[in-house]
Design an enzyme around this catalytic site. Sequence first.
Site, PDB file in Angstrom:
ATOM      1  N   LYS A 113       1.394   3.797  -3.233  1.00 30.66           N
ATOM      2  CA  LYS A 113       0.949   5.184  -3.041  1.00 30.66           C
ATOM      3  C   LYS A 113       2.106   6.150  -3.247  1.00 30.66           C
ATOM      4  CE  LYS A 113      -2.571   6.597  -1.884  1.00 30.66           C
ATOM      5  NZ  LYS A 113      -3.730   7.065  -2.711  1.00 30.66           N
ATOM      6  N   TYR A 151       0.837  -1.213   0.000  1.00 31.58           N
ATOM      7  CA  TYR A 151       0.000   0.000   0.000  1.00 31.58           C
ATOM      8  C   TYR A 151       0.867   1.256   0.000  1.00 31.58           C
ATOM      9  CZ  TYR A 151      -2.868   3.740   2.031  1.00 31.58           C
ATOM     10  OH  TYR A 151      -3.474   4.941   2.284  1.00 31.58           O
TER      11      TYR A 151
END
Length: 507
Positions: free
Chosen positions: A255, A251
């Site tokens: 990102k 994640y």
Amino acid sequence: MAVGKTMRKLYNTSMEFGSVDNFLEGKTILMTGATGFLAKLLVEKILRVQPNIKKLYLLLRAENSEEATQRLQDEVLSKDLFRVLRGMWAADFVSFISEKVLAVGCDVSLENLGIKDTKLREKLLKETDIIVNAAATTTFYERLDVAMGVNAMGALHVLNFAKNCSKLQMLLHVSTAYICGERKGLMAEEPFNMAETASGSSRLDINLEKLLTEEKLKELEAENASEKTITSVMKNLGTVRSNLHGWPNVYAFTKAMGEQILMNMKGDIPLIIARPTVILSTYSEPFPGWIEGVRCMVKEILTQFNYVNAEPWTSLLLCTIPADMVVNSMIVALEGCSKSSSKTLIYHIGSSLRNPFRISDLEDLAHQYFTKHPLTDIYGKPVASSKKVRWMSSVSSFHRYINIRYMLALKGLNVMNKMCCYSHEAFYNENKQKVKKMMRIMRLYKPYLLFEGIFDDKNAENLRMRKMKGKDEDDDVGRFNFDPTTIDWTHYMLNAHIPGLVKYGVK
């Protein structure tokens, strides 16, 4: 560092505020990721404070508009979150929504955001004033191809769409403060530059990462691997590639790539990057304690980590922020960006610098709450809170504890199971899965529970101060509060957040 100082100087000298309500009036806003927790709150707030927006186009992952409309009703508008707005409009709620909101089927991992209706796509390109990119997969242990497609390539596709919007005023991208990885010290609100890694010891090539991902998928497909195998391999690959470059999970890794793409390729598009820390339930709006998603970190903390006491952990900070404060900061940033000469504005939205909240505080408050309001078991009987939540001093001490208390017992149970002709197989497997779950949760949340950094929020503080100078013009300061110093952690935890977890999250 020089770039950040220049940005702050421009920011401090060029921004004057009017009314947030006036700014939103008549605007056409396109928002991706509309079924997400934060996006729902943003939709509700905009519709509640400024019903005179022109249009709110909500992009939802769907094959067509009919499917998107159904998802909008089932996963957004039907939520308890909208009860205040429903009360305001009463019988006119449905007609109000029909007039102001349109669901659009999309897939941000594709070019043109996967919008198949060409006439609608052209309409969006002509009418959109503001784009909010809230689309993301937030799962820490996600398939690399999925996380890359949404968090990294999705950002690129949103940017390319924005560049073709004829009257676009700004693009707001929802990121995360944890793109910094597991660094220590003060984290500045600085751009994450192309090729930069969290570890600083390697160079990140996004094209290479994309190529490796695609090649692994092709390899698995050529081997006729099952979907279960493909998922497992791609999840493991995501962890390996993330850790290689210094990120704790896929994640944060993807990102960070999304931010790099935006910063490197945005051109003249005015860009706002919002970097919230750990997002908790609402502090006050539309009512206290609303939260969604059973994967909430604090829910896992309250229900899983009941182990041993070790003081080193309890002094660490939990950098958290109520969800409605994140939304308020985003809306105020949009209005502020319209008056700023700076083309890129980056904001950390958190509490660790100005109003720290420690693990020991959570421990005490959770114990206090559940002693007074115990959870119930499957038979409806109260579960006694016999001790406070306890914490490990390190990952290694956690492993030692698990080995001593659980693994030895499991080994003994396994021997007994075999001696009894596997008559206790179900019981053994059940307990084995519980231990595996504890270990998995520890690995996933360790970077956030043991995080030793503090997020600088000078840009966010400047935004707050600029807004306060115009407080005589309207009541924006109170209605769009995102000042962490106003949080009374004891009151919030005992009367909003923990009750909210029990009502909406903890099962």
